[in-house]
Design a protein around this motif. Sequence first.
Motif, PDB file in Angstrom:
ATOM      1  N   LYS A 237       0.819  -1.215   0.000  1.00 29.84           N
ATOM      2  CA  LYS A 237       0.000   0.000   0.000  1.00 29.84           C
ATOM      3  C   LYS A 237       0.855   1.268   0.000  1.00 29.84           C
ATOM      4  O   LYS A 237       0.581   2.213  -0.735  1.00 29.84           O
ATOM      5  CB  LYS A 237      -0.920  -0.039   1.213  1.00 29.84           C
ATOM      6  CG  LYS A 237      -1.863   1.133   1.351  1.00 29.84           C
ATOM      7  CD  LYS A 237      -2.980   0.799   2.318  1.00 29.84           C
ATOM      8  CE  LYS A 237      -2.464   0.318   3.665  1.00 29.84           C
ATOM      9  NZ  LYS A 237      -1.716   1.364   4.395  1.00 29.84           N
ATOM     10  N   THR A 238       1.900   1.286   0.839  1.00 27.80           N
ATOM     11  CA  THR A 238       2.749   2.476   0.921  1.00 27.80           C
ATOM     12  C   THR A 238       3.488   2.712  -0.392  1.00 27.80           C
ATOM     13  O   THR A 238       3.598   3.848  -0.864  1.00 27.80           O
ATOM     14  CB  THR A 238       3.758   2.333   2.080  1.00 27.80           C
ATOM     15  OG1 THR A 238       3.049   2.051   3.287  1.00 27.80           O
ATOM     16  CG2 THR A 238       4.557   3.605   2.263  1.00 27.80           C
TER      17      THR A 238
ATOM     18  N   ASP B 152      -4.970   7.711   3.373  1.00 24.88           N
ATOM     19  CA  ASP B 152      -4.585   6.328   3.667  1.00 24.88           C
ATOM     20  C   ASP B 152      -5.443   5.776   4.811  1.00 24.88           C
ATOM     21  O   ASP B 152      -5.969   6.534   5.624  1.00 24.88           O
ATOM     22  CB  ASP B 152      -3.101   6.313   4.045  1.00 24.88           C
ATOM     23  CG  ASP B 152      -2.528   4.910   4.061  1.00 24.88           C
ATOM     24  OD1 ASP B 152      -3.184   3.980   3.555  1.00 24.88           O
ATOM     25  OD2 ASP B 152      -1.398   4.739   4.585  1.00 24.88           O
TER      26      ASP B 152
ATOM     27  N   THR C  64      -2.090  10.475   6.296  1.00 25.59           N
ATOM     28  CA  THR C  64      -1.769   9.141   6.801  1.00 25.59           C
ATOM     29  C   THR C  64      -2.421   8.928   8.171  1.00 25.59           C
ATOM     30  O   THR C  64      -2.932   9.870   8.776  1.00 25.59           O
ATOM     31  CB  THR C  64      -0.249   8.965   6.928  1.00 25.59           C
ATOM     32  OG1 THR C  64       0.246   9.931   7.862  1.00 25.59           O
ATOM     33  CG2 THR C  64       0.440   9.174   5.595  1.00 25.59           C
TER      34      THR C  64
ATOM     35  N   ALA D 277       3.732   6.497   9.857  1.00 26.04           N
ATOM     36  CA  ALA D 277       3.405   6.339   8.436  1.00 26.04           C
ATOM     37  C   ALA D 277       3.762   7.603   7.659  1.00 26.04           C
ATOM     38  O   ALA D 277       4.227   7.537   6.511  1.00 26.04           O
ATOM     39  CB  ALA D 277       1.924   6.019   8.280  1.00 26.04           C
ATOM     40  N   THR D 278       3.555   8.750   8.287  1.00 31.13           N
ATOM     41  CA  THR D 278       3.931  10.022   7.665  1.00 31.13           C
ATOM     42  C   THR D 278       5.425  10.050   7.386  1.00 31.13           C
ATOM     43  O   THR D 278       5.868  10.392   6.285  1.00 31.13           O
ATOM     44  CB  THR D 278       3.558  11.200   8.590  1.00 31.13           C
ATOM     45  OG1 THR D 278       2.142  11.270   8.702  1.00 31.13           O
ATOM     46  CG2 THR D 278       4.072  12.512   8.032  1.00 31.13           C
TER      47      THR D 278
ATOM     48  N   LYS E 204       2.919   5.979  -2.667  1.00 36.61           N
ATOM     49  CA  LYS E 204       4.058   6.798  -3.085  1.00 36.61           C
ATOM     50  C   LYS E 204       4.058   6.991  -4.603  1.00 36.61           C
ATOM     51  O   LYS E 204       4.217   8.118  -5.110  1.00 36.61           O
ATOM     52  CB  LYS E 204       5.356   6.123  -2.653  1.00 36.61           C
ATOM     53  CG  LYS E 204       6.629   6.822  -3.114  1.00 36.61           C
ATOM     54  CD  LYS E 204       7.775   5.846  -3.297  1.00 36.61           C
ATOM     55  CE  LYS E 204       7.565   4.950  -4.504  1.00 36.61           C
ATOM     56  NZ  LYS E 204       8.711   4.072  -4.799  1.00 36.61           N
TER      57      LYS E 204
ATOM     58  N   ARG F 172      10.188   7.896   1.660  1.00 40.21           N
ATOM     59  CA  ARG F 172      10.141   7.181   0.373  1.00 40.21           C
ATOM     60  C   ARG F 172      10.003   8.148  -0.804  1.00 40.21           C
ATOM     61  O   ARG F 172      10.632   7.968  -1.842  1.00 40.21           O
ATOM     62  CB  ARG F 172       8.974   6.189   0.372  1.00 40.21           C
ATOM     63  CG  ARG F 172       9.197   5.005   1.293  1.00 40.21           C
ATOM     64  CD  ARG F 172       8.308   3.856   0.884  1.00 40.21           C
ATOM     65  NE  ARG F 172       8.337   2.759   1.836  1.00 40.21           N
ATOM     66  CZ  ARG F 172       7.809   1.570   1.599  1.00 40.21           C
ATOM     67  NH1 ARG F 172       7.202   1.325   0.455  1.00 40.21           N
ATOM     68  NH2 ARG F 172       7.857   0.611   2.506  1.00 40.21           N
TER      69      ARG F 172
ATOM     70  N   LYS G 176      12.259  -2.959   4.700  1.00 43.29           N
ATOM     71  CA  LYS G 176      11.325  -2.646   5.777  1.00 43.29           C
ATOM     72  C   LYS G 176      11.834  -3.165   7.119  1.00 43.29           C
ATOM     73  O   LYS G 176      12.647  -4.075   7.179  1.00 43.29           O
ATOM     74  CB  LYS G 176       9.951  -3.284   5.501  1.00 43.29           C
ATOM     75  CG  LYS G 176       9.242  -2.759   4.286  1.00 43.29           C
ATOM     76  CD  LYS G 176       7.872  -3.371   4.154  1.00 43.29           C
ATOM     77  CE  LYS G 176       6.952  -2.943   5.265  1.00 43.29           C
ATOM     78  NZ  LYS G 176       5.578  -3.433   5.082  1.00 43.29           N
TER      79      LYS G 176
ATOM     80  N   GLY H 201      -0.842  -2.224  10.953  1.00 44.92           N
ATOM     81  CA  GLY H 201       0.233  -1.561  10.234  1.00 44.92           C
ATOM     82  C   GLY H 201       1.599  -2.155  10.499  1.00 44.92           C
ATOM     83  O   GLY H 201       2.568  -1.819   9.825  1.00 44.92           O
TER      84      GLY H 201
ATOM     85  N   GLU I 284       7.550   7.555   7.173  1.00 46.26           N
ATOM     86  CA  GLU I 284       7.946   6.556   6.181  1.00 46.26           C
ATOM     87  C   GLU I 284       7.631   7.021   4.766  1.00 46.26           C
ATOM     88  O   GLU I 284       8.458   6.915   3.850  1.00 46.26           O
ATOM     89  CB  GLU I 284       7.248   5.221   6.465  1.00 46.26           C
ATOM     90  CG  GLU I 284       7.644   4.115   5.492  1.00 46.26           C
ATOM     91  CD  GLU I 284       6.921   2.804   5.753  1.00 46.26           C
ATOM     92  OE1 GLU I 284       7.155   1.854   4.983  1.00 46.26           O
ATOM     93  OE2 GLU I 284       6.122   2.729   6.708  1.00 46.26           O
ATOM     94  N   LEU I 285       6.428   7.545   4.562  1.00 46.20           N
ATOM     95  CA  LEU I 285       6.023   7.989   3.234  1.00 46.20           C
ATOM     96  C   LEU I 285       6.861   9.184   2.771  1.00 46.20           C
ATOM     97  O   LEU I 285       7.288   9.255   1.614  1.00 46.20           O
ATOM     98  CB  LEU I 285       4.537   8.359   3.244  1.00 46.20           C
ATOM     99  CG  LEU I 285       3.913   8.673   1.882  1.00 46.20           C
ATOM    100  CD1 LEU I 285       4.030   7.475   0.939  1.00 46.20           C
ATOM    101  CD2 LEU I 285       2.454   9.054   2.045  1.00 46.20           C
TER     102      LEU I 285
END
Length: 611
Positions: free
Chosen positions: A15-16, A238, A40, A45-46, A20, A52, A386, A538, A48-49
Amino acid sequence: MDKLKIIIAGPGAGKTFNLKSEVISCLPNLDRNRFCAVITYTNAATAELRQRISSEIPIPPNVFIGTIHSFLIRFVIEPFGHLVDIVPVEKNYIEGPLVELHENYGHVTQKALKTISGIDSTAAKDILNILKKKCLLNDKGNINKNFKLNDDNFKLNLPIQYSSIEKDIIKSIKENCVFKSEKRTFEIKRRSANLAEILSKEGLVSYDTVVGISSRIINDYPSILNIISNRLQLIFIDEYQDSRIFIHQIFQKVLSINNSIINVIGDPLQSVFEFTYLNSLIKEESKSQPKSFTETPMMLYKSMFRNGIDEILIENRRSSADIVNLINKYIFKSEQEQRAINGDNGIPVYFIDKTIFSEIYNAYKQLKTKHNIDNIHNNNLKKSKKLFLKDFFLTRDWIKENSRKPKLKDVYKALNGESVRLEKGNYRVSSILQEVSRCILAVTGVKKQDFINSIHDELEYRKFCFEIARCLKSMDFNNYEDRINSIRKQFLKKFNNTDNIGKQADVENSLIELSNKTSISLSHNTESCYSSIHSAKGLEATSVLAIAYSNNELEKWLNFQEANNNLDDDYRLGYVAFSRARDMLCISCLEEIAPEIKIKLESLNIAFCPN
């Protein structure tokens, strides 16, 4: 619905990565004067995104990436909240108001005492006054913490004329005067909601209140809604299955203006959100809670698409084939069934057929040895971009030493020392300094900017934050009050400055976390954690042990039909727990399983251990 795109993304579906890619592909068409907002579910999650996206392209200044609360603060409350006189210009955002109810476990009345044989109005009034003098009741007759409600040996030590009926008095008070848990929960929620509303007008805005205030602005001021919609060209949301109705309605309003393209990504089967309504400080929100599963936000959007969903991500890049096969039992449309990219690793899904947790745990460790899980974990961790755990122990309710469920105490005793409680804020480390600062400002009632302006030295304040962090870790505190009093005293001594200390935020969990030597050092290298299933969303682990407390709980986990229809989260907890596993999944129950459950487990090709 040309301006709405819906993407169904099951567990492990990348999903991430997909989000992206979607964001990057849309940016060439983004107007310089409008925004792309990527929303997010968590701060982790913020981060990480953001990492990326920034690894591939520079993130433009008109791209926002953050949580729903950060989004609402940035685009709704900060620019418009003070203009419509809902909040002041200067604000601090807090977890929630601190509401103490230990001084009010219930209310003792003469009427309740008169139910006791031989007690008339005069005697009832006399007993009330005696209890007040003994500090067991306050002046209004409210029961306080000195009244040991759960101590069977507790005595009131009444005068001799009442000593023969003392047990009857205690029994009457417990049965007729003490708040039942439901009423107590309601009372806490009612007081918190009232206090949150008052504090928001004074500049202390709780995160729940952020949603309520934003909803009011969007609904009551169409001109502001138009401005917001014009600013937002693209919106990506998300984990949309966990959006509350108020948040869903906000985006429905934005969508109705037809200026913004909204992309929602999620998995309806991972909807486990009911507790957010139970704990909400928004007065009106409980009335708007979905009445059925089909009324939840993701399902409402699904129903709008007569010709099917825009996109379904079916490749599971996380779990082995046997685990994916079990997950697919919850999915009734063949086109939405997942495909295991990693293939069959030769490890079946296990049911550990024991009820004493120490025995379950030993069997689990033997299975790990049998399948060489430690080596599998280390090899996969080296190859993966990951981060994931080695072991995850999952239960419906939190495992803790003082759990009200005796068998969960046994789980805690077995895991304590070998595994640590999951603290998402630490597992996904952000900034301890920032968290300490937030706690200091909350318990002292000080607005940061005013304070910094008055001392003219932010560096000095940062040093103080580190001192508080060291103090919280090195000192033993008896309770929450000791912690916040220590912070206040040190703050006053250092800066000779406190504002209105009656305006407090509830930062108890944060202070306990900062004080906890084990969890404060928890990092990305943590290998073994226990957690509630709700909090495990998650995350993933090489090996998972899902622990059902009872037959009834396990039966719900395996009721695939109700998982798709029933609003009760418990029916989807199995799906969430099972899908956290990468290579080995073990299921257990702390109660002897019923014959029909055993038959169902066998029909699902789940291997029993011991055979």
